[in-house]
Scaffold this motif. Structure first.
Motif, PDB file in Angstrom:
ATOM      1  N   ASP A  17       0.807  -1.230   0.000  1.00  3.95           N
ATOM      2  CA  ASP A  17       0.000   0.000   0.000  1.00  3.95           C
ATOM      3  C   ASP A  17       0.835   1.274   0.000  1.00  3.95           C
ATOM      4  OD1 ASP A  17       0.944   0.018   2.555  1.00  3.95           O
ATOM      5  OD2 ASP A  17      -1.000   0.153   3.542  1.00  3.95           O
ATOM      6  N   LYS A 146      -4.728   4.578  -0.787  1.00  4.38           N
ATOM      7  CA  LYS A 146      -5.905   4.445   0.071  1.00  4.38           C
ATOM      8  C   LYS A 146      -6.850   3.550  -0.724  1.00  4.38           C
ATOM      9  CE  LYS A 146      -5.529   8.819   2.505  1.00  4.38           C
ATOM     10  NZ  LYS A 146      -6.176  10.112   2.798  1.00  4.38           N
ATOM     11  N   HIS A 223      -7.536   3.125   4.853  1.00  4.90           N
ATOM     12  CA  HIS A 223      -8.109   2.361   3.747  1.00  4.90           C
ATOM     13  C   HIS A 223      -9.622   2.463   3.706  1.00  4.90           C
ATOM     14  CE1 HIS A 223      -4.338   0.621   2.598  1.00  4.90           C
ATOM     15  NE2 HIS A 223      -4.127   0.175   3.807  1.00  4.90           N
TER      16      HIS A 223
END
Length: 386
Positions: A17, A146, A223
């Protein structure tokens, strides 16, 4: 892609991420003092969004994580104006936030083909620079994803989110009787028989104090910002992180999850939320479920049991509450149907709101047009009265 009952599920593993990259714009080309020729400008470095790209693919393809644009061409007798250096494009997934080394946001890429300039090329040599070229801009950037998904699974560790994902998908995420089995998001898509796709993100387990960055903390909560809806997954028998922490009932778990979202960012509470009450195969689960339903229907009657700082400003109104067992499969098909139904309902509402807004803007525009004073010459143009 694997078959599961009436749906297919495509799973993506090894999730990354965030990435740190070195970028540098190309240097300009040399000028030609004797004939006044200008060197070409160095190429720029751009970050460009692509739907089918992942940060893992980016890292695998460019393990050095260095991106340098081409140099501008030198001025010469047969080409006094040097050609521009080649731009460098960094392919990234949609939903990326780009920041510099100091954490300052450079920009966001929210749809395909969005692009952000991150390192500019240097000027070519010219009279103003004594015909000497300038070097390109150097910049270390951070790509922060995100996660974008239709549904985000939210719950304390051991609520059964990974088991639920396994039941829905026949995938094999790590499952065990200890907290924090899921240490990074698992992302997949439910593909229905009519080829409708719904993306689902199994997010790392939350703990009390996550808004203060405890446990997975902000790494988890960020997230949730880019999921369309949330699915709370709660253990009907309650939750206890360890022998040193307090036991929480299913109702207390829901209240605490709500409070963590509120403390991190109030906007998260505006998202539609569904509730999956898991582990209904346990002894006495039906009785506990009836108690929970009574508490959820009359939450204010039970909030006096909480410390004041644990009570959220507003309680969650669930779109649907579905009792399930990720072990036996009870309620799983109903859950899939309710997920789809909820997404469709809110998509229709959003479209309705959009059309109302467009109509209001049109009405305001027409009102302004009618109220405009006529031109000084007294002649009214047809455009003024449309």
């Amino acid at each position: 892609m694997v078959r599961c009952g009436s749906v297919w599920f495509r799973k993506y593993g090894n999730f990354i991420d965030n990435l740190r990259l070195f970028t540098r714009g190309g240097s300009g080309g040399m000028g030609y003092p004797r004939l006044g020729g200008e060197g070409g400008k160095g190429g720029d470095v751009w970050v460009v969004a692509h739907k089918k790209m992942t940060l893992k693919q980016l890292k695998d393809k460019y393990p050095q994580k260095r991106f340098v644009a081409g140099e501008g061409a030198n001025s010469r007798v047969n080409a006094l104006k040097g050609s521009r250096g080649k731009d460098c494009e960094i392919p990234v997934p949609v939903g990326i936030s780009v920041t510099d080394e100091n954490g300052k946001i450079i920009g966001e890429l929210n749809k395909e083909k969005d692009r952000i300039l991150v390192a500019e090329g240097g000027l070519g040599g010219k009279l103003l620079t004594n015909f000497l070229p300038l070097k390109g801009q150097k910049r270390v950037i951070h790509l922060d994803l995100k996660l974008i998904a239709d549904i985000g699974l939210v719950g304390f560790p051991n609520a059964g989110k990974s088991s639920l994902l396994s039941q829905v998908s026949h995938a094999k995420p790590a499952i065990a009787d200890y907290a924090f089995t899921t240490l990074q998001p698992e992302l997949g898509k439910i593909v229905y028989n009519d080829f409708r796709q719904i993306s689902v993100a199994d997010l790392p387990g939350l703990i009390e104090g996550a808004h203060m960055n405890k446990g997975m903390g902000h790494k988890f909560l960020k997230h949730m910002e880019r999921t369309r809806q949330l699915l709370f997954v709660v253990d009907i028998s309650g939750f206890q992180l360890s022998s040193q922490t307090q036991y929480r009932t299913a109702f207390e778990t829901i209240i605490l999850l709500t409070k963590e979202l509120e403390l991190y960012k109030e906007e998260l509470q505006t998202k539609p939320v569904l509730l999956a009450v898991n582990k209904m195969d346990l002894p006495g689960a039906q009785d506990m479920f009836h108690v929970l339903m009574n508490q959820l229907q009359n939450p204010k009657d039970f909030l006096h049991l909480f410390k004041k700082n644990m009570i959220p400003e507003r309680t969650v109104e669930f779109q649907h509450i579905i009792p399930i067992s990720a072990i036996t499969g009870e309620g799983i098909e109903e859950l899939k149907n309710y997920i789809r139904k909820s997404l469709d309902e809110h998509a229709n509402q959003e479209n309705g709101v959009y059309h109302k807004k467009q109509l209001l803007n049109l009405q305001i525009s027409n009102t302004i047009s009618y109220n405009e004073p006529p031109p000084k010459n007294g002649v009214t143009s047809p455009i003024d009265v449309i």
